[in-house]
Design an enzyme around this catalytic site. Structure first.
Site, mmCIF file in Angstrom:
data_model
loop_
_atom_site.group_PDB
_atom_site.id
_atom_site.type_symbol
_atom_site.label_atom_id
_atom_site.label_comp_id
_atom_site.label_asym_id
_atom_site.label_seq_id
_atom_site.Cartn_x
_atom_site.Cartn_y
_atom_site.Cartn_z
ATOM 1 N N ASP A 199 0.822 -1.221 0.000
ATOM 2 C CA ASP A 199 0.000 0.000 0.000
ATOM 3 C C ASP A 199 0.854 1.270 0.000
ATOM 4 O OD1 ASP A 199 -2.047 -1.899 0.389
ATOM 5 O OD2 ASP A 199 -1.887 -1.690 2.562
ATOM 6 N N GLU B 261 -11.597 0.288 -3.307
ATOM 7 C CA GLU B 261 -10.881 0.775 -2.129
ATOM 8 C C GLU B 261 -9.703 1.650 -2.543
ATOM 9 O OE1 GLU B 261 -10.168 -3.017 -0.397
ATOM 10 O OE2 GLU B 261 -8.571 -3.546 -1.795
#
Length: 516
Positions: A14, A173
């Site tokens: 991420d 997301e």
């Protein structure tokens, strides 16, 4: 020129990046590990130096009771009007929060909680308003992206609206908002975090939408390349360079064993060049991103990029006041369990095995398929006590080579824990006061060895045992993290609180890449 991917090997999922002048700063998720949110600096987007963590105090982050792969999810790092902002989510804890710093390598503020649901938050500053966007839905597969104004001083979040529902309607997301030449862009991750992962782009005239989808979505995905060495490409963040070039950092995995394969180093940080065509970002000329990437130039002085900090050798002799920044703990370290004493790292046991959440273990990421890790250990165990070198995915998936006390002396052993099955693979009687414990890793094996005295390259009597990395892989563990390697110590079963357990003294730790 060429650069090699991943630019941050080992568990670095991420990724989020921001630029300040000619300097780039990058942060990644840290889940249950402490300190939280590792922070890196670069001037060329390829060579990254570790400059600290954003969450270094228990008052900022208490993951003592956090489950594996819960904790800190998907930060966003931004710089605005001289201040660095990091927003992230403590999953299983207090939800979204933001911390700030004037100097990113210094102390970050105490957290300010943000009153919004969901995960994967993003901050976007626009004309005096700060927008918080995040993923939220009734289930993980049904998440959509929401946006609302936020007051970063108080944490108050205004009325939210649905910003994006995804191009396939599942796993929407990791939103990031940008303004480029008067147009607002939204990037999201969709398709789940494994082989169907992808980066999706949209644009509009306002940060609150509506947004039109990019006609060549997804702008990055390896879902149609099952045999490519890079898989699960997604969760990207854009950054521009002073020379006008654009780049995308994103997560991916280096799978082993063909298709379907496995990955045990975790989700890593990759880099790809970005072009703009007809007002849309095009990643890597529209194709898959390779391990070796050819580009005309990189930001910075144009020199040959050096390997990033996680890809370099770690040789720690524990003669400083703090641990090497490569080391992290599984959850907050217990007071008294770790100390730097007399040029050694002293480990004091707290639990009876590495199966226990509070075990004394500190490690660094395994960042290479081919590597050697060793510890020089001074340890005289009482019966039932044990210390050594462990490869840890979580409490249910780990391998260790250790020294264990018996009634008639000490033995060296190798233990494998995979899910519900624990087995001692080998034992050997050993004598001495100091030992060298070694793990030699290849893509398909770990080889464990012990040498009394610790002066040689390998154990005199050969390896004790071997184990397969694939059983520490995400495809087996179900985790968001990869393998960490480092020293541990555990207490004997049934020991009394009044008994003083034997400490282990780690005099040297070495991690060496051995890839050809």
């Amino acid at each position: 020129m060429q650069y090699r991917n991943p630019v941050l090997p080992g568990t670095h999922p991420d990724p989020t990046v921001c630029r300040v002048g000619e300097d780039y700063y990058l942060a990644t998720s840290s889940f249950e590990y402490f300190p939280g949110v590792p922070l890196y600096h670069s001037t060329d987007l390829v060579s990254w130096t570790h400059v600290g963590h954003c969450l270094t105090r228990e008052s900022q982050l208490d993951v003592t009771d956090t489950d594996s792969s819960d904790g800190i999810y998907a930060p966003t790092l931004r710089h605005h009007d001289g201040t660095f902002y990091l927003v992230t989510t403590f999953v299983g804890g207090g939800g979204h929060f933001v911390v700030t710093a004037e100097e990113p390598t210094g102390e970050w503020s105490e957290p300010t909680s943000l009153d919004a649901p969901g995960f994967d938050p993003d901050l976007f500053f626009d004309d005096g308003t700060v927008y918080l966007s995040y993923a939220h839905g009734p289930t993980l597969a049904e998440t959509t992206v929401h946006v609302a104004p936020v007051d970063l001083d108080t944490g108050a979040v205004g009325d939210s609206r649905t910003l994006w529902e995804g191009i396939e309607g599942t796993f929407c997301e990791a939103p990031h908002l940008y303004e480029v030449d008067g147009t607002y862009y939204l990037l999201t991750a969709e398709g789940g975090t494994h082989t169907n992962h992808m980066v999706v782009a949209a644009r509009g005239d306002s940060p609150t939408g509506p947004f039109e989808p990019c006609p060549h979505n997804p702008i990055l995905s390896h879902r149609g390349h099952p045999m490519h060495p890079v898989s699960a490409a997604g969760h990207g963040d854009l950054v521009d360079a002073p020379d006008g070039s654009w780049w995308l950092v994103f997560l991916g995995v280096r799978q082993q064993g063909g298709h379907p394969g496995w990955h045990h180093l975790g989700r890593e940080t990759f880099l790809a060049p970005v072009d703009w065509r007809d007002g849309w970002p095009v990643v890597a000329a529209g194709g898959p991103v390779d391990l070796v990437v050819d580009v005309e130039s990189l930001p910075g002085d144009g020199g040959s990029p050096e390997p990033s900090a996680p890809a370099r050798e770690t040789h720690e002799t524990f003669d400083g006041e703090t641990l090497d920044g490569a080391f992290e703990f599984r959850r907050n370290p217990a007071e008294g369990a770790y100390s730097l004493d007399d040029e050694s790292l002293t480990l004091r046991p707290r639990t009876a095995s590495l199966d226990d959440r509070g075990a004394t273990f500190v490690g660094r990421r395994q960042a290479h398929f081919d590597c050697r890790c060793s510890v020089h250990l001074a340890f005289d165990p009482a019966p039932g006590e044990e210390a050594g070198l462990a490869l840890v995915a979580d409490e249910r998936h780990h391998y260790e080579v250790g020294l264990r006390g018996r009634e008639n002396g000490s033995v060296a052993l190798v233990r494998r824990r995979v899910g519900d099955v624990t087995a001692v693979a080998a034992e050997r009687r050993v004598d001495g006061e100091t030992f060298e414990l070694t793990v030699d890793a290849t893509p398909t094996s770990y080889r464990f060895a012990v040498e009394a005295g610790g002066g040689g390259e390998t154990a005199r009597d050969g390896p004790l045992a071997t184990a397969a990395p694939r059983y520490l892989a995400t495809e087996v563990t179900g985790l968001f993290t990869g393998v960490y390697v480092g020293p541990y110590v555990v207490a004997r079963t049934g020991s009394s609180d009044h008994e003083e357990p034997t400490a282990a003294h780690v005099e040297r730790f070495r991690y060496e890449p051995t890839e050809p």
